[in-house]
Design a protein around this motif. Structure first.
Motif, PDB file in Angstrom:
ATOM      1  N   ARG A   1       0.823  -1.217   0.000  1.00  0.00           N
ATOM      2  CA  ARG A   1       0.000   0.000   0.000  1.00  0.00           C
ATOM      3  C   ARG A   1       0.854   1.264   0.000  1.00  0.00           C
ATOM      4  O   ARG A   1       0.346   2.357   0.201  1.00  0.00           O
ATOM      5  CB  ARG A   1      -0.918   0.029   1.233  1.00  0.00           C
ATOM      6  CG  ARG A   1      -1.627  -1.282   1.527  1.00  0.00           C
ATOM      7  CD  ARG A   1      -2.730  -1.585   0.542  1.00  0.00           C
ATOM      8  NE  ARG A   1      -3.249  -2.928   0.772  1.00  0.00           N
ATOM      9  CZ  ARG A   1      -3.319  -3.878  -0.160  1.00  0.00           C
ATOM     10  NH1 ARG A   1      -2.885  -3.633  -1.388  1.00  0.00           N
ATOM     11  NH2 ARG A   1      -3.809  -5.073   0.131  1.00  0.00           N
ATOM     12  N   GLY A   2       2.159   1.121  -0.202  1.00  0.00           N
ATOM     13  CA  GLY A   2       3.037   2.284  -0.198  1.00  0.00           C
ATOM     14  C   GLY A   2       3.276   2.849   1.188  1.00  0.00           C
ATOM     15  O   GLY A   2       3.636   4.017   1.340  1.00  0.00           O
ATOM     16  N   LEU A   3       3.071   2.026   2.211  1.00  0.00           N
ATOM     17  CA  LEU A   3       3.202   2.460   3.602  1.00  0.00           C
ATOM     18  C   LEU A   3       4.335   1.701   4.287  1.00  0.00           C
ATOM     19  O   LEU A   3       4.919   0.776   3.724  1.00  0.00           O
ATOM     20  CB  LEU A   3       1.883   2.238   4.354  1.00  0.00           C
ATOM     21  CG  LEU A   3       0.648   2.927   3.769  1.00  0.00           C
ATOM     22  CD1 LEU A   3      -0.619   2.450   4.489  1.00  0.00           C
ATOM     23  CD2 LEU A   3       0.777   4.440   3.882  1.00  0.00           C
ATOM     24  N   ILE A   4       4.612   2.076   5.528  1.00  0.00           N
ATOM     25  CA  ILE A   4       5.582   1.375   6.355  1.00  0.00           C
ATOM     26  C   ILE A   4       4.874   0.860   7.599  1.00  0.00           C
ATOM     27  O   ILE A   4       3.938   1.510   8.099  1.00  0.00           O
ATOM     28  CB  ILE A   4       6.761   2.310   6.745  1.00  0.00           C
ATOM     29  CG1 ILE A   4       7.838   1.535   7.524  1.00  0.00           C
ATOM     30  CG2 ILE A   4       6.279   3.511   7.536  1.00  0.00           C
ATOM     31  CD1 ILE A   4       9.093   2.348   7.787  1.00  0.00           C
ATOM     32  N   ALA A   5       5.264  -0.295   8.075  1.00  0.00           N
ATOM     33  CA  ALA A   5       4.655  -0.866   9.278  1.00  0.00           C
ATOM     34  C   ALA A   5       5.167  -0.086  10.487  1.00  0.00           C
ATOM     35  O   ALA A   5       6.084  -0.509  11.186  1.00  0.00           O
ATOM     36  CB  ALA A   5       4.991  -2.351   9.397  1.00  0.00           C
ATOM     37  N   SER A   6       4.534   1.054  10.739  1.00  0.00           N
ATOM     38  CA  SER A   6       5.045   1.999  11.737  1.00  0.00           C
ATOM     39  C   SER A   6       4.587   1.688  13.152  1.00  0.00           C
ATOM     40  O   SER A   6       4.960   2.398  14.089  1.00  0.00           O
ATOM     41  CB  SER A   6       4.618   3.429  11.368  1.00  0.00           C
ATOM     42  OG  SER A   6       3.201   3.520  11.325  1.00  0.00           O
ATOM     43  N   GLY A   7       3.771   0.650  13.314  1.00  0.00           N
ATOM     44  CA  GLY A   7       3.312   0.276  14.645  1.00  0.00           C
ATOM     45  C   GLY A   7       4.214  -0.734  15.328  1.00  0.00           C
ATOM     46  O   GLY A   7       3.766  -1.484  16.190  1.00  0.00           O
ATOM     47  N   GLY A   8       5.479  -0.749  14.955  1.00  0.00           N
ATOM     48  CA  GLY A   8       6.446  -1.616  15.613  1.00  0.00           C
ATOM     49  C   GLY A   8       6.698  -2.937  14.923  1.00  0.00           C
ATOM     50  O   GLY A   8       7.581  -3.689  15.322  1.00  0.00           O
ATOM     51  N   GLY A   9       5.951  -3.244  13.866  1.00  0.00           N
ATOM     52  CA  GLY A   9       6.088  -4.539  13.210  1.00  0.00           C
ATOM     53  C   GLY A   9       7.487  -4.808  12.682  1.00  0.00           C
ATOM     54  O   GLY A   9       8.044  -5.891  12.891  1.00  0.00           O
ATOM     55  N   VAL A  10       8.057  -3.819  12.001  1.00  0.00           N
ATOM     56  CA  VAL A  10       9.396  -4.024  11.444  1.00  0.00           C
ATOM     57  C   VAL A  10      10.442  -4.146  12.550  1.00  0.00           C
ATOM     58  O   VAL A  10      11.452  -4.842  12.396  1.00  0.00           O
ATOM     59  CB  VAL A  10       9.764  -2.897  10.460  1.00  0.00           C
ATOM     60  CG1 VAL A  10       8.911  -2.989   9.204  1.00  0.00           C
ATOM     61  CG2 VAL A  10       9.620  -1.522  11.099  1.00  0.00           C
TER      62      VAL A  10
ATOM     63  N   ILE B   1      -8.924   0.651  -1.747  1.00  0.00           N
ATOM     64  CA  ILE B   1     -10.354   0.895  -1.628  1.00  0.00           C
ATOM     65  C   ILE B   1     -11.051   0.707  -2.975  1.00  0.00           C
ATOM     66  O   ILE B   1     -12.149   0.148  -3.060  1.00  0.00           O
ATOM     67  CB  ILE B   1     -10.610   2.325  -1.092  1.00  0.00           C
ATOM     68  CG1 ILE B   1     -10.093   2.438   0.357  1.00  0.00           C
ATOM     69  CG2 ILE B   1     -12.095   2.675  -1.160  1.00  0.00           C
ATOM     70  CD1 ILE B   1     -10.042   3.847   0.870  1.00  0.00           C
ATOM     71  N   GLU B   2     -10.379   1.143  -4.058  1.00  0.00           N
ATOM     72  CA  GLU B   2     -10.954   1.064  -5.406  1.00  0.00           C
ATOM     73  C   GLU B   2     -10.703  -0.294  -6.067  1.00  0.00           C
ATOM     74  O   GLU B   2     -11.099  -0.511  -7.210  1.00  0.00           O
ATOM     75  CB  GLU B   2     -10.388   2.192  -6.266  1.00  0.00           C
ATOM     76  CG  GLU B   2     -10.796   3.575  -5.760  1.00  0.00           C
ATOM     77  CD  GLU B   2     -10.023   4.711  -6.433  1.00  0.00           C
ATOM     78  OE1 GLU B   2      -9.221   4.420  -7.363  1.00  0.00           O
ATOM     79  OE2 GLU B   2     -10.207   5.872  -6.027  1.00  0.00           O
ATOM     80  N   LYS B   3     -10.011  -1.192  -5.362  1.00  0.00           N
ATOM     81  CA  LYS B   3      -9.747  -2.554  -5.828  1.00  0.00           C
ATOM     82  C   LYS B   3      -9.062  -2.571  -7.192  1.00  0.00           C
ATOM     83  O   LYS B   3      -9.507  -3.236  -8.131  1.00  0.00           O
ATOM     84  CB  LYS B   3     -11.052  -3.355  -5.864  1.00  0.00           C
ATOM     85  CG  LYS B   3     -11.700  -3.507  -4.490  1.00  0.00           C
ATOM     86  CD  LYS B   3     -12.970  -4.329  -4.545  1.00  0.00           C
ATOM     87  CE  LYS B   3     -13.580  -4.480  -3.154  1.00  0.00           C
ATOM     88  NZ  LYS B   3     -14.841  -5.274  -3.174  1.00  0.00           N
ATOM     89  N   ARG B   4      -7.950  -1.842  -7.281  1.00  0.00           N
ATOM     90  CA  ARG B   4      -7.158  -1.796  -8.504  1.00  0.00           C
ATOM     91  C   ARG B   4      -5.683  -1.828  -8.145  1.00  0.00           C
ATOM     92  O   ARG B   4      -5.301  -1.664  -6.988  1.00  0.00           O
ATOM     93  CB  ARG B   4      -7.468  -0.530  -9.298  1.00  0.00           C
ATOM     94  CG  ARG B   4      -7.197   0.767  -8.523  1.00  0.00           C
ATOM     95  CD  ARG B   4      -7.387   2.004  -9.377  1.00  0.00           C
ATOM     96  NE  ARG B   4      -7.254   3.225  -8.596  1.00  0.00           N
ATOM     97  CZ  ARG B   4      -6.085   3.785  -8.248  1.00  0.00           C
ATOM     98  NH1 ARG B   4      -4.935   3.201  -8.630  1.00  0.00           N
ATOM     99  NH2 ARG B   4      -6.053   4.902  -7.530  1.00  0.00           N
ATOM    100  N   ALA B   5      -4.842  -2.064  -9.148  1.00  0.00           N
ATOM    101  CA  ALA B   5      -3.399  -2.054  -8.917  1.00  0.00           C
ATOM    102  C   ALA B   5      -2.923  -0.632  -8.693  1.00  0.00           C
ATOM    103  O   ALA B   5      -3.362   0.298  -9.390  1.00  0.00           O
ATOM    104  CB  ALA B   5      -2.673  -2.672 -10.106  1.00  0.00           C
ATOM    105  N   PRO B   6      -2.035  -0.406  -7.712  1.00  0.00           N
ATOM    106  CA  PRO B   6      -1.542   0.957  -7.463  1.00  0.00           C
ATOM    107  C   PRO B   6      -0.616   1.435  -8.584  1.00  0.00           C
ATOM    108  O   PRO B   6       0.060   0.653  -9.226  1.00  0.00           O
ATOM    109  CB  PRO B   6      -0.775   0.819  -6.139  1.00  0.00           C
ATOM    110  CG  PRO B   6      -0.375  -0.614  -6.093  1.00  0.00           C
ATOM    111  CD  PRO B   6      -1.470  -1.378  -6.766  1.00  0.00           C
ATOM    112  N   GLN B   7      -0.617   2.735  -8.792  1.00  0.00           N
ATOM    113  CA  GLN B   7       0.274   3.377  -9.766  1.00  0.00           C
ATOM    114  C   GLN B   7       1.310   4.201  -8.981  1.00  0.00           C
ATOM    115  O   GLN B   7       1.071   5.340  -8.618  1.00  0.00           O
ATOM    116  CB  GLN B   7      -0.538   4.279 -10.718  1.00  0.00           C
ATOM    117  CG  GLN B   7      -1.616   3.538 -11.488  1.00  0.00           C
ATOM    118  CD  GLN B   7      -1.050   2.493 -12.426  1.00  0.00           C
ATOM    119  OE1 GLN B   7      -0.089   2.741 -13.153  1.00  0.00           O
ATOM    120  NE2 GLN B   7      -1.659   1.296 -12.402  1.00  0.00           N
TER     121      GLN B   7
END
Length: 273
Positions: free
Chosen positions: A151-160, A263-269
């Motif tokens: 999703r272009g995010l980082i697991a910022s809740g301690g996961g990494v 949310i739109e159920k498509r591949a991210p660009q």
């Protein structure tokens, strides 16, 4: 939030996103957004943190079990619909304190022993909630992982942090960089869970662990928990750097695109900015 007494089943109005239930010295916290697969919102995070503050301040609470409502999922992480909307609400002083406590939770700094009881799939922030717990019980057929990079995010809740300090480097990077899922059996084999049982047995197994801990000296338990976590290398400096990275990544166009595309159920660009 709604509280039920010992031996009672928690009851709640539709707006109650967190249910509380006491069973002797054990407090059960139950995420209660089954229609959204218990996705996290700021309000739910602050309610969870506030409940943990109350648990720390109650000497009769010796352990906390964190579980969820429904049989579909424990928690699927951040509510991307809320995130993509960009709407920010003003918080009360208690909610602000709750957010601070929630952040202490994901750093493993809550004083009361915390046991995660995943009745179903836990991904993203949901998996991070489990990793931040002191002990973890998983449903065997659930799916677990950190799909944030998808999703272009980082697991910022301690996961990494928890993957990096608990797994060999190659395995930590594989799970974090692919965003792929593992089942309960694989998660336990990697050392990320204490028990793996059928979904209907998860809460009972977690309560058995909580009961065993609650029977011990509370001051000794608190000190032991802190010492073991320090020895594991989960230090403040690592989480501080993660917070810096979170601010950078979450502000990018790619982060917004990742949420929208999901949310739109498509591949991210991706744009790389």
């Amino acid at each position: 939030m709604t509280t039920a007494t010992t031996g009672a089943s928690p009851e709640a109005a539709p707006e109650d996103d967190l249910l509380l239930e006491r069973r002797g010295p054990i407090l059960i916290l139950r995420l209660n957004r089954p229609e959204s697969r218990n996705a996290l919102t700021g309000e739910l995070a602050s309610d969870l943190g506030a409940a943990l503050i109350d648990a720390e301040n109650d000497p009769d609470i010796r352990a906390v079990v964190l579980t969820a409502t429904g049989d579909r999922a424990f928690c699927v992480g951040m509510d991307l619909k809320v995130f993509s909307s960009g709407v920010k609400r003003e918080r009360t002083d208690r909610q602000k304190a709750g957010i601070v406590a929630f952040r202490r939770m994901i750093r493993g700094e809550i004083k009361v022993p915390l046991i995660g009881a995943a009745n179903g799939t836990a991904v993203g922030g949901g998996f991070e909630l489990l990793l931040s717990c002191d002990l973890v019980v998983l449903a065997a057929k659930g799916k677990y992982g950190l799909p944030e990079v998808k999703r272009g995010l980082i697991a910022s809740g301690g996961g990494v942090v928890y993957l990096g300090t608990r797994l060999p480097l190659a395995l930590a990077l594989e799970l974090a960089l692919t965003g792929d899922y593992v089942d309960g059996t694989r998660a336990q084999a990697l050392g990320l869970a204490n028990r793996v049982v059928p979904a209907e047995q998860v809460l009972d197994e977690a309560l058995a662990l909580a009961t065993s801990i609650a029977a011990n000296g509370p001051l000794a338990v608190e000190a032991t928990k802190q010492a073991v976590r320090l020895a594991a290398g989960e230090t403040t400096a690592i989480f501080d750097r993660l917070s810096e990275l979170e601010k950078v990544v979450f502000a990018t166009d790619d982060a917004k695109e990742g949420a929208r595309s999901f949310i739109e159920k498509r591949a991210p660009q991706w744009k790389g900015r």
